[in-house]
Motif scaffolding. Structure first.
Motif, mmCIF file in Angstrom:
data_model
loop_
_atom_site.group_PDB
_atom_site.id
_atom_site.type_symbol
_atom_site.label_atom_id
_atom_site.label_comp_id
_atom_site.label_asym_id
_atom_site.label_seq_id
_atom_site.Cartn_x
_atom_site.Cartn_y
_atom_site.Cartn_z
ATOM 1 N N LEU A 143 -6.768 -1.372 17.434
ATOM 2 C CA LEU A 143 -8.037 -1.516 18.146
ATOM 3 C C LEU A 143 -8.911 -2.577 17.478
ATOM 4 O O LEU A 143 -9.513 -3.415 18.151
ATOM 5 C CB LEU A 143 -8.768 -0.175 18.208
ATOM 6 N N ALA A 144 -8.946 -2.562 16.156
ATOM 7 C CA ALA A 144 -9.735 -3.553 15.414
ATOM 8 C C ALA A 144 -9.197 -4.965 15.659
ATOM 9 O O ALA A 144 -9.971 -5.905 15.884
ATOM 10 C CB ALA A 144 -9.738 -3.225 13.928
ATOM 11 N N ALA A 145 -7.880 -5.122 15.641
ATOM 12 C CA ALA A 145 -7.278 -6.437 15.887
ATOM 13 C C ALA A 145 -7.564 -6.906 17.309
ATOM 14 O O ALA A 145 -7.911 -8.075 17.531
ATOM 15 C CB ALA A 145 -5.769 -6.381 15.640
ATOM 16 N N ALA A 178 -10.640 -10.180 21.407
ATOM 17 C CA ALA A 178 -11.537 -10.195 22.572
ATOM 18 C C ALA A 178 -12.857 -10.878 22.233
ATOM 19 O O ALA A 178 -13.401 -11.622 23.054
ATOM 20 C CB ALA A 178 -11.784 -8.774 23.062
ATOM 21 N N GLY A 179 -13.367 -10.627 21.039
ATOM 22 C CA GLY A 179 -14.618 -11.253 20.626
ATOM 23 C C GLY A 179 -14.503 -12.761 20.552
ATOM 24 O O GLY A 179 -15.370 -13.486 21.042
ATOM 25 N N VAL A 180 -13.410 -13.231 19.966
ATOM 26 C CA VAL A 180 -13.193 -14.683 19.844
ATOM 27 C C VAL A 180 -12.958 -15.305 21.217
ATOM 28 O O VAL A 180 -13.519 -16.357 21.537
ATOM 29 C CB VAL A 180 -12.008 -14.976 18.894
ATOM 30 N N GLN A 181 -12.155 -14.650 22.053
ATOM 31 C CA GLN A 181 -11.876 -15.190 23.390
ATOM 32 C C GLN A 181 -13.127 -15.225 24.263
ATOM 33 O O GLN A 181 -13.199 -16.007 25.207
ATOM 34 C CB GLN A 181 -10.778 -14.380 24.081
ATOM 35 N N VAL A 190 -18.745 -1.753 14.390
ATOM 36 C CA VAL A 190 -18.925 -3.170 14.692
ATOM 37 C C VAL A 190 -20.317 -3.564 14.242
ATOM 38 O O VAL A 190 -21.279 -2.825 14.412
ATOM 39 C CB VAL A 190 -18.686 -3.492 16.186
ATOM 40 N N THR A 191 -20.401 -4.727 13.609
ATOM 41 C CA THR A 191 -21.670 -5.214 13.072
ATOM 42 C C THR A 191 -21.947 -6.610 13.603
ATOM 43 O O THR A 191 -21.052 -7.283 14.116
ATOM 44 C CB THR A 191 -21.652 -5.240 11.531
ATOM 45 N N PRO A 197 -17.916 -8.991 25.097
ATOM 46 C CA PRO A 197 -16.481 -8.867 25.369
ATOM 47 C C PRO A 197 -15.766 -7.973 24.341
ATOM 48 O O PRO A 197 -14.889 -7.184 24.699
ATOM 49 C CB PRO A 197 -15.966 -10.308 25.306
ATOM 50 N N MET A 198 -16.143 -8.089 23.080
ATOM 51 C CA MET A 198 -15.545 -7.248 22.035
ATOM 52 C C MET A 198 -15.852 -5.787 22.287
ATOM 53 O O MET A 198 -14.962 -4.926 22.229
ATOM 54 C CB MET A 198 -16.069 -7.659 20.657
ATOM 55 N N LEU A 199 -17.107 -5.485 22.558
ATOM 56 C CA LEU A 199 -17.505 -4.099 22.750
ATOM 57 C C LEU A 199 -16.841 -3.498 23.987
ATOM 58 O O LEU A 199 -16.379 -2.356 23.953
ATOM 59 C CB LEU A 199 -19.027 -3.993 22.844
ATOM 60 N N ILE A 200 -16.746 -4.249 25.058
ATOM 61 C CA ILE A 200 -16.070 -3.753 26.266
ATOM 62 C C ILE A 200 -14.605 -3.454 25.971
ATOM 63 O O ILE A 200 -14.063 -2.433 26.404
ATOM 64 C CB ILE A 200 -16.232 -4.750 27.430
ATOM 65 N N LYS A 201 -13.941 -4.322 25.231
ATOM 66 C CA LYS A 201 -12.539 -4.095 24.859
ATOM 67 C C LYS A 201 -12.404 -2.798 24.065
ATOM 68 O O LYS A 201 -11.524 -1.973 24.333
ATOM 69 C CB LYS A 201 -12.016 -5.283 24.052
ATOM 70 N N ILE A 202 -13.268 -2.613 23.090
ATOM 71 C CA ILE A 202 -13.215 -1.399 22.264
ATOM 72 C C ILE A 202 -13.429 -0.158 23.123
ATOM 73 O O ILE A 202 -12.655 0.802 23.055
ATOM 74 C CB ILE A 202 -14.266 -1.469 21.139
#
Length: 145
Positions: A119-121, A126-129, A73-74, A103-108
């Motif tokens: 996982l990427a999708a 999660a990042g957008v939400q 993730v970048t 939120p993205m990192l927690i989801k991952i």
């Protein structure tokens, strides 16, 4: 065991960002989730040779890939952290997702046994939400929508 019943391998995680943003983001995620295994942070700094950074990324990918691949993730598309990460995509089982946020990192970190592509999708979703304009929500509540 067949492919459907076999336990999935955990996906390794590398956070590649300008300066130490990734380190701070990981610390925030660990405050919520607890200590995490198989996660590395790579800082891209002015004055550090990009070839050395790519070499470090490649070594981290090799160290973290236990069979499930590695999600990188970048911080932003088009930036040096992303461009360096993209240079390794065809060589190993790697996916790059840009625009990392908490939120993205927690989801991952909480769903790392999914297939890398899923996982990427899910990370993107999660990042957008996680991006909300609070005033829009509050105005809708006041308006009774």
């Amino acid at each position: 065991m067949n492919d459907q019943t076999e336990a999935r391998k955990s996906v390794g995680v590398i956070i590649v960002t300008h300066t130490d943003y990734g380190d701070k983001l990981l610390k925030a995620a660990e405050m919520i989730l607890g200590p995490q295994q198989d996660v590395r942070c790579v800082s891209v700094n002015v004055g550090v040779d990009t070839a050395e950074t790519v070499k470090q990324l490649d070594a981290d990918i090799r160290a973290l890939d236990s069979g499930g691949g590695v999600i990188i993730v970048t911080d932003m598309f088009g930036g040096t952290p992303t461009n360096l990460s993209l240079s390794l995509m065809g060589q190993r089982l790697v996916e790059v997702v840009t625009g990392v946020n908490l939120p993205m990192l927690i989801k991952i970190l909480s769903t790392r046994t999914k297939a890398l592509s899923q996982l990427a999708a899910d990370a993107k979703t999660a990042g957008v939400q996680g991006i909300v304009v609070a005033g829009e929500i509050l105005r809708k509540k006041v308006a009774g929508e």
